[in-house]
Design a protein around this motif. Sequence first.
Motif, PDB file in Angstrom:
ATOM      1  N   PRO A  97       0.833  -1.197   0.000  1.00  0.00           N
ATOM      2  CA  PRO A  97       0.000   0.000   0.000  1.00  0.00           C
ATOM      3  C   PRO A  97       0.869   1.248   0.000  1.00  0.00           C
ATOM      4  O   PRO A  97       2.031   1.204   0.394  1.00  0.00           O
ATOM      5  CB  PRO A  97      -0.789  -0.122   1.307  1.00  0.00           C
ATOM      6  N   MET A  98       0.284   2.348  -0.414  1.00  0.00           N
ATOM      7  CA  MET A  98       1.014   3.596  -0.566  1.00  0.00           C
ATOM      8  C   MET A  98       1.778   3.988   0.699  1.00  0.00           C
ATOM      9  O   MET A  98       2.937   4.410   0.627  1.00  0.00           O
ATOM     10  CB  MET A  98       0.012   4.687  -0.943  1.00  0.00           C
ATOM     11  N   GLU A 164      -0.389 -12.980  11.043  1.00  0.00           N
ATOM     12  CA  GLU A 164      -1.267 -13.642  12.000  1.00  0.00           C
ATOM     13  C   GLU A 164      -1.327 -12.911  13.338  1.00  0.00           C
ATOM     14  O   GLU A 164      -2.151 -13.243  14.191  1.00  0.00           O
ATOM     15  CB  GLU A 164      -0.848 -15.102  12.184  1.00  0.00           C
ATOM     16  N   ALA A 165      -0.468 -11.888  13.511  1.00  0.00           N
ATOM     17  CA  ALA A 165      -0.486 -11.080  14.733  1.00  0.00           C
ATOM     18  C   ALA A 165      -1.049  -9.681  14.508  1.00  0.00           C
ATOM     19  O   ALA A 165      -1.256  -8.939  15.472  1.00  0.00           O
ATOM     20  CB  ALA A 165       0.925 -10.983  15.303  1.00  0.00           C
ATOM     21  N   MET A 166      -1.327  -9.311  13.248  1.00  0.00           N
ATOM     22  CA  MET A 166      -1.827  -7.969  12.946  1.00  0.00           C
ATOM     23  C   MET A 166      -3.238  -7.772  13.486  1.00  0.00           C
ATOM     24  O   MET A 166      -4.028  -8.716  13.504  1.00  0.00           O
ATOM     25  CB  MET A 166      -1.836  -7.731  11.428  1.00  0.00           C
ATOM     26  N   PRO A 167      -3.603  -6.538  13.900  1.00  0.00           N
ATOM     27  CA  PRO A 167      -4.976  -6.302  14.375  1.00  0.00           C
ATOM     28  C   PRO A 167      -6.021  -6.334  13.255  1.00  0.00           C
ATOM     29  O   PRO A 167      -7.161  -6.711  13.495  1.00  0.00           O
ATOM     30  CB  PRO A 167      -4.895  -4.911  15.011  1.00  0.00           C
ATOM     31  N   SER A 168      -5.639  -5.953  12.036  1.00  0.00           N
ATOM     32  CA  SER A 168      -6.578  -5.932  10.892  1.00  0.00           C
ATOM     33  C   SER A 168      -5.898  -6.512   9.654  1.00  0.00           C
ATOM     34  O   SER A 168      -5.680  -5.811   8.669  1.00  0.00           O
ATOM     35  CB  SER A 168      -7.048  -4.507  10.610  1.00  0.00           C
ATOM     36  N   PRO A 169      -5.551  -7.795   9.677  1.00  0.00           N
ATOM     37  CA  PRO A 169      -4.751  -8.346   8.576  1.00  0.00           C
ATOM     38  C   PRO A 169      -5.440  -8.315   7.219  1.00  0.00           C
ATOM     39  O   PRO A 169      -4.799  -8.016   6.211  1.00  0.00           O
ATOM     40  CB  PRO A 169      -4.453  -9.781   9.024  1.00  0.00           C
ATOM     41  N   LEU A 170      -6.735  -8.628   7.184  1.00  0.00           N
ATOM     42  CA  LEU A 170      -7.420  -8.682   5.893  1.00  0.00           C
ATOM     43  C   LEU A 170      -7.543  -7.291   5.278  1.00  0.00           C
ATOM     44  O   LEU A 170      -7.101  -7.051   4.156  1.00  0.00           O
ATOM     45  CB  LEU A 170      -8.806  -9.301   6.041  1.00  0.00           C
ATOM     46  N   ILE A 171      -8.151  -6.354   6.009  1.00  0.00           N
ATOM     47  CA  ILE A 171      -8.406  -5.023   5.466  1.00  0.00           C
ATOM     48  C   ILE A 171      -7.105  -4.317   5.125  1.00  0.00           C
ATOM     49  O   ILE A 171      -6.964  -3.730   4.042  1.00  0.00           O
ATOM     50  CB  ILE A 171      -9.213  -4.180   6.472  1.00  0.00           C
ATOM     51  N   LEU A 172      -6.124  -4.379   6.021  1.00  0.00           N
ATOM     52  CA  LEU A 172      -4.910  -3.590   5.833  1.00  0.00           C
ATOM     53  C   LEU A 172      -3.964  -4.197   4.813  1.00  0.00           C
ATOM     54  O   LEU A 172      -3.334  -3.472   4.043  1.00  0.00           O
ATOM     55  CB  LEU A 172      -4.188  -3.430   7.177  1.00  0.00           C
ATOM     56  N   ASP A 173      -3.875  -5.529   4.781  1.00  0.00           N
ATOM     57  CA  ASP A 173      -2.850  -6.149   3.942  1.00  0.00           C
ATOM     58  C   ASP A 173      -3.376  -6.667   2.612  1.00  0.00           C
ATOM     59  O   ASP A 173      -2.620  -6.797   1.662  1.00  0.00           O
ATOM     60  CB  ASP A 173      -2.189  -7.312   4.707  1.00  0.00           C
ATOM     61  N   SER A 175      -7.225  -6.211   1.413  1.00  0.00           N
ATOM     62  CA  SER A 175      -8.415  -5.596   0.820  1.00  0.00           C
ATOM     63  C   SER A 175      -8.096  -4.361  -0.009  1.00  0.00           C
ATOM     64  O   SER A 175      -8.923  -3.955  -0.838  1.00  0.00           O
ATOM     65  CB  SER A 175      -9.430  -5.252   1.906  1.00  0.00           C
ATOM     66  N   ILE A 176      -6.926  -3.753   0.194  1.00  0.00           N
ATOM     67  CA  ILE A 176      -6.523  -2.624  -0.652  1.00  0.00           C
ATOM     68  C   ILE A 176      -6.622  -3.004  -2.119  1.00  0.00           C
ATOM     69  O   ILE A 176      -7.012  -2.184  -2.965  1.00  0.00           O
ATOM     70  CB  ILE A 176      -5.092  -2.150  -0.301  1.00  0.00           C
ATOM     71  N   HIS A 177      -6.306  -4.258  -2.474  1.00  0.00           N
ATOM     72  CA  HIS A 177      -6.417  -4.711  -3.866  1.00  0.00           C
ATOM     73  C   HIS A 177      -7.867  -4.639  -4.337  1.00  0.00           C
ATOM     74  O   HIS A 177      -8.157  -4.118  -5.424  1.00  0.00           O
ATOM     75  CB  HIS A 177      -5.933  -6.160  -3.992  1.00  0.00           C
ATOM     76  N   HIS A 178      -8.777  -5.182  -3.544  1.00  0.00           N
ATOM     77  CA  HIS A 178     -10.182  -5.237  -3.954  1.00  0.00           C
ATOM     78  C   HIS A 178     -10.818  -3.856  -3.945  1.00  0.00           C
ATOM     79  O   HIS A 178     -11.629  -3.535  -4.821  1.00  0.00           O
ATOM     80  CB  HIS A 178     -10.940  -6.206  -3.037  1.00  0.00           C
ATOM     81  N   PHE A 179     -10.461  -3.031  -2.973  1.00  0.00           N
ATOM     82  CA  PHE A 179     -11.007  -1.678  -2.935  1.00  0.00           C
ATOM     83  C   PHE A 179     -10.553  -0.888  -4.155  1.00  0.00           C
ATOM     84  O   PHE A 179     -11.332  -0.150  -4.767  1.00  0.00           O
ATOM     85  CB  PHE A 179     -10.577  -0.965  -1.653  1.00  0.00           C
ATOM     86  N   ASP A 180      -9.285  -1.046  -4.519  1.00  0.00           N
ATOM     87  CA  ASP A 180      -8.789  -0.344  -5.703  1.00  0.00           C
ATOM     88  C   ASP A 180      -9.432  -0.894  -6.976  1.00  0.00           C
ATOM     89  O   ASP A 180      -9.732  -0.137  -7.906  1.00  0.00           O
ATOM     90  CB  ASP A 180      -7.263  -0.465  -5.794  1.00  0.00           C
ATOM     91  N   MET A 181      -9.663  -2.205  -7.021  1.00  0.00           N
ATOM     92  CA  MET A 181     -10.350  -2.789  -8.172  1.00  0.00           C
ATOM     93  C   MET A 181     -11.758  -2.221  -8.315  1.00  0.00           C
ATOM     94  O   MET A 181     -12.230  -1.986  -9.435  1.00  0.00           O
ATOM     95  CB  MET A 181     -10.402  -4.313  -8.042  1.00  0.00           C
ATOM     96  N   LEU A 317      -6.372   3.956  -0.719  1.00  0.00           N
ATOM     97  CA  LEU A 317      -5.845   3.799   0.636  1.00  0.00           C
ATOM     98  C   LEU A 317      -6.819   4.366   1.658  1.00  0.00           C
ATOM     99  O   LEU A 317      -7.005   3.801   2.742  1.00  0.00           O
ATOM    100  CB  LEU A 317      -4.489   4.486   0.753  1.00  0.00           C
ATOM    101  N   ALA A 318      -7.458   5.484   1.319  1.00  0.00           N
ATOM    102  CA  ALA A 318      -8.421   6.087   2.237  1.00  0.00           C
ATOM    103  C   ALA A 318      -9.578   5.141   2.536  1.00  0.00           C
ATOM    104  O   ALA A 318     -10.142   5.157   3.644  1.00  0.00           O
ATOM    105  CB  ALA A 318      -8.948   7.393   1.650  1.00  0.00           C
ATOM    106  N   MET A 319      -9.959   4.305   1.568  1.00  0.00           N
ATOM    107  CA  MET A 319     -11.020   3.323   1.799  1.00  0.00           C
ATOM    108  C   MET A 319     -10.607   2.329   2.889  1.00  0.00           C
ATOM    109  O   MET A 319     -11.437   1.915   3.720  1.00  0.00           O
ATOM    110  CB  MET A 319     -11.351   2.582   0.505  1.00  0.00           C
ATOM    111  N   VAL A 320      -9.341   1.941   2.894  1.00  0.00           N
ATOM    112  CA  VAL A 320      -8.837   0.998   3.892  1.00  0.00           C
ATOM    113  C   VAL A 320      -8.955   1.582   5.292  1.00  0.00           C
ATOM    114  O   VAL A 320      -9.506   0.958   6.212  1.00  0.00           O
ATOM    115  CB  VAL A 320      -7.364   0.634   3.588  1.00  0.00           C
TER     116      VAL A 320
END
Length: 338
Positions: A97-98, A164-173, A175-181, A317-320
Amino acid sequence: MAEFRAIVVGAGGISEAWFPPLKAESVDVAAVVDLNKAAAERRIAQFGLAAQASDNLARTLRRTQADFLVDLTIPEAHCRVTCAALKAGLHVIGEKPMAATMAEARRMVQASRDAGKLYMVSQSRRWDFNNDTMAQTVAAGKLGPLTTINCDFFKAVHFGGFREAMPSPLILDMSIHHFDMARMISGKDPVSVYAEEFNPAGSWYKGDVAANCIFEMSDGVRFTYRGSWCAEGCHTSWHGHWRVIGQRGTMLFENDQLPYGQVLVGPTSVATELTDLEVTRSPVEHTSMHGALREMLRFLRTGERPQTECEDNIKSLAMVFAAMESSRKRRRVPVKVW
């Protein structure tokens, strides 16, 4: 003599996907910089580069002439590396991500403006034939005005390590792809979001690895997102499964197959007869990082702005960060870019 020279910063795993297209496009890699100089030396040897290895970015920027810099560092280092390169007079292409925060992303956009240099993000899914085919089909008006976009993304991924230790692994790491898509396919920008992150029972993650999001986009379009990295069985593609709905029909993209759909026959929405959608096939020739690099090189040759320049990509990135804010506050929030 090579047409363009580059400095590559970051010799980790992702760099293995970048050096082949750099070589294919005959870019002269003048230096490879990494905090672990031995890692830079290994990449130089691996890809047969006539480059200097360095563990000091500031010194490399002072001593090395180049046209652009490739930022392959971790997200937490993107702001420092990119701003230093822009200030030194280089254009920059960097990994997603940016940035690690919206404050840093805004600082990077301002640095690009102040330097009069391009900073673009390699949002690699934009250079995929099927993803671009969806965007081209929508842009051609074949579905009529859009109303709704849905994306489902479900995997069971055992990464180990930091994810596996991140607080928001899906959204932060991820979902940026899907949001940008969603922005790419629809041509719309985010307005607001209501999101819920959660950690399903039986999860091997510490943080919230699943999410449901409803975005309001410009022109009243709705984008809904359901995702999880902790969903055993019946997995979707890494690109996700998509349903794109317009006033005249629907397009589906599933299992990495060519998008397909149905549209109304006749000039009015009163008609009930449907026919197969004829998609507008993408002209994309070079995919992923290679496609991003080609857009950077085209900019250097012609001045044509890439689709993922920082002024635009900051919206994805703002969507994330808005989705994570909404989840924490348990309410709908605006998507704030500036």
